[in-house]
Scaffold this motif. Structure first.
Motif, mmCIF file in Angstrom:
data_model
loop_
_atom_site.group_PDB
_atom_site.id
_atom_site.type_symbol
_atom_site.label_atom_id
_atom_site.label_comp_id
_atom_site.label_asym_id
_atom_site.label_seq_id
_atom_site.Cartn_x
_atom_site.Cartn_y
_atom_site.Cartn_z
ATOM 1 N N ASN A 45 22.668 19.096 -34.740
ATOM 2 C CA ASN A 45 22.136 18.176 -33.731
ATOM 3 C C ASN A 45 22.268 16.723 -34.167
ATOM 4 O OD1 ASN A 45 21.384 20.484 -32.236
ATOM 5 N ND2 ASN A 45 19.502 20.616 -33.432
ATOM 6 N N ALA A 46 23.492 16.304 -34.396
ATOM 7 C CA ALA A 46 23.787 14.958 -34.872
ATOM 8 C C ALA A 46 24.278 14.073 -33.730
ATOM 9 C CB ALA A 46 24.844 15.025 -35.970
ATOM 10 N N PHE A 47 24.189 12.773 -33.955
ATOM 11 C CA PHE A 47 24.589 11.794 -32.952
ATOM 12 C C PHE A 47 25.522 10.757 -33.557
ATOM 13 C CE2 PHE A 47 20.632 13.459 -31.375
ATOM 14 C CZ PHE A 47 20.786 13.501 -30.002
ATOM 15 N N ILE A 48 26.255 10.083 -32.684
ATOM 16 C CA ILE A 48 27.068 8.935 -33.056
ATOM 17 C C ILE A 48 26.384 7.705 -32.477
ATOM 18 C CG2 ILE A 48 29.307 7.818 -32.778
ATOM 19 C CD1 ILE A 48 30.452 10.666 -32.376
ATOM 20 N N LYS A 49 26.269 6.673 -33.269
ATOM 21 C CA LYS A 49 25.614 5.442 -32.823
ATOM 22 C C LYS A 49 26.269 4.945 -31.536
ATOM 23 C CE LYS A 49 24.471 0.771 -34.253
ATOM 24 N NZ LYS A 49 24.644 -0.260 -35.268
ATOM 25 N N GLY A 50 25.431 4.708 -30.520
ATOM 26 C CA GLY A 50 25.911 4.204 -29.244
ATOM 27 C C GLY A 50 26.352 5.273 -28.264
ATOM 28 N N CYS A 51 26.289 6.537 -28.663
ATOM 29 C CA CYS A 51 26.715 7.644 -27.793
ATOM 30 C C CYS A 51 25.520 8.575 -27.557
ATOM 31 C CB CYS A 51 27.852 8.412 -28.450
ATOM 32 S SG CYS A 51 28.418 9.848 -27.516
ATOM 33 N N PRO A 52 25.180 8.841 -26.293
ATOM 34 C CA PRO A 52 23.994 9.655 -26.013
ATOM 35 C C PRO A 52 24.200 11.163 -26.183
ATOM 36 C CG PRO A 52 25.033 9.025 -23.963
ATOM 37 C CD PRO A 52 25.810 8.340 -25.066
ATOM 38 N N ILE A 53 25.406 11.593 -26.525
ATOM 39 C CA ILE A 53 25.706 13.024 -26.628
ATOM 40 C C ILE A 53 25.273 13.553 -27.988
ATOM 41 C CG2 ILE A 53 27.550 14.752 -26.648
ATOM 42 C CD1 ILE A 53 29.104 12.833 -24.784
ATOM 43 N N GLU A 54 24.577 14.681 -27.967
ATOM 44 C CA GLU A 54 24.188 15.362 -29.204
ATOM 45 C C GLU A 54 25.296 16.348 -29.578
ATOM 46 O OE1 GLU A 54 20.065 17.265 -30.082
ATOM 47 O OE2 GLU A 54 21.338 18.799 -29.164
ATOM 48 N N TRP A 55 25.738 16.292 -30.825
ATOM 49 C CA TRP A 55 26.786 17.188 -31.307
ATOM 50 C C TRP A 55 26.165 18.227 -32.230
ATOM 51 C CZ3 TRP A 55 31.313 16.695 -28.973
ATOM 52 C CH2 TRP A 55 31.573 15.487 -28.323
ATOM 53 N N ASP A 56 26.659 19.465 -32.139
ATOM 54 C CA ASP A 56 26.126 20.512 -33.014
ATOM 55 C C ASP A 56 26.355 20.151 -34.474
ATOM 56 O OD1 ASP A 56 25.061 22.176 -31.044
ATOM 57 O OD2 ASP A 56 27.004 23.093 -30.666
ATOM 58 N N LEU A 57 27.555 19.720 -34.801
ATOM 59 C CA LEU A 57 27.890 19.289 -36.162
ATOM 60 C C LEU A 57 28.927 18.182 -36.079
ATOM 61 C CD1 LEU A 57 28.406 22.743 -37.933
ATOM 62 C CD2 LEU A 57 26.426 21.238 -38.173
ATOM 63 N N ILE A 58 28.925 17.325 -37.077
ATOM 64 C CA ILE A 58 29.963 16.304 -37.202
ATOM 65 C C ILE A 58 30.530 16.407 -38.612
ATOM 66 C CG2 ILE A 58 30.506 13.846 -37.137
ATOM 67 C CD1 ILE A 58 28.119 13.423 -35.293
ATOM 68 N N ILE A 59 31.849 16.504 -38.705
ATOM 69 C CA ILE A 59 32.496 16.444 -40.005
ATOM 70 C C ILE A 59 32.744 14.968 -40.285
ATOM 71 C CG2 ILE A 59 34.519 17.096 -41.368
ATOM 72 C CD1 ILE A 59 34.608 19.678 -39.740
#
Length: 121
Positions: A72-86
């Motif tokens: 449940n990670a995020f990218i700064k400025g993006c409202p989408i929650e990602w399961d995982l980010i490499i």
């Protein structure tokens, strides 16, 4: 062409065992729609954490200069929650929030765990 790898079976078996445990608990509260939705999120988290473990093993085995976020990670400025980010190995989340700068992201992963498994048709 993607070659078959027996590790896929281990990953699937691990996720299915956890899903069976969750589904057993879900039956206890099956009349509560809000709790049922929470169990679906639990299955998604189980999948993300299982796959995170295997991805970390691949990164370590090959000595890749990467790491994996918590689920449940995020990218700064993006409202989408990602399961995982490499991420690049030197990436740091912003203020311990599991939010990362886009320049540190290598790959975004989103898993869909609802629906029927092939053996359930």
């Amino acid at each position: 062409m993607i070659k078959y790898n027996p590790i896929n079976d281990r990953i699937i078996d691990e996720i299915l065992r956890g899903k069976e445990e969750i589904n057993f608990e879900k039956q206890i509260v099956k009349d509560d729609e809000e709790l049922t939705g929470s169990f679906n999120k639990l299955v998604g988290n189980l999948t993300a954490m299982t796959l995170r473990k295997y991805i970390l093993n691949i990164i370590n085995y090959h000595g890749l200069n990467l790491k994996v976020s918590n689920s449940n990670a995020f990218i700064k400025g993006c409202p989408i929650e990602w399961d995982l980010i490499i991420l690049k190995s030197n990436a740091e989340d912003i203020n311990n929030t599991n939010v990362f700068d886009i320049n540190d992201c290598v790959c975004l992963l989103e898993f869909k765990t609802s629906g029927l498994m092939p053996n359930q048709y």
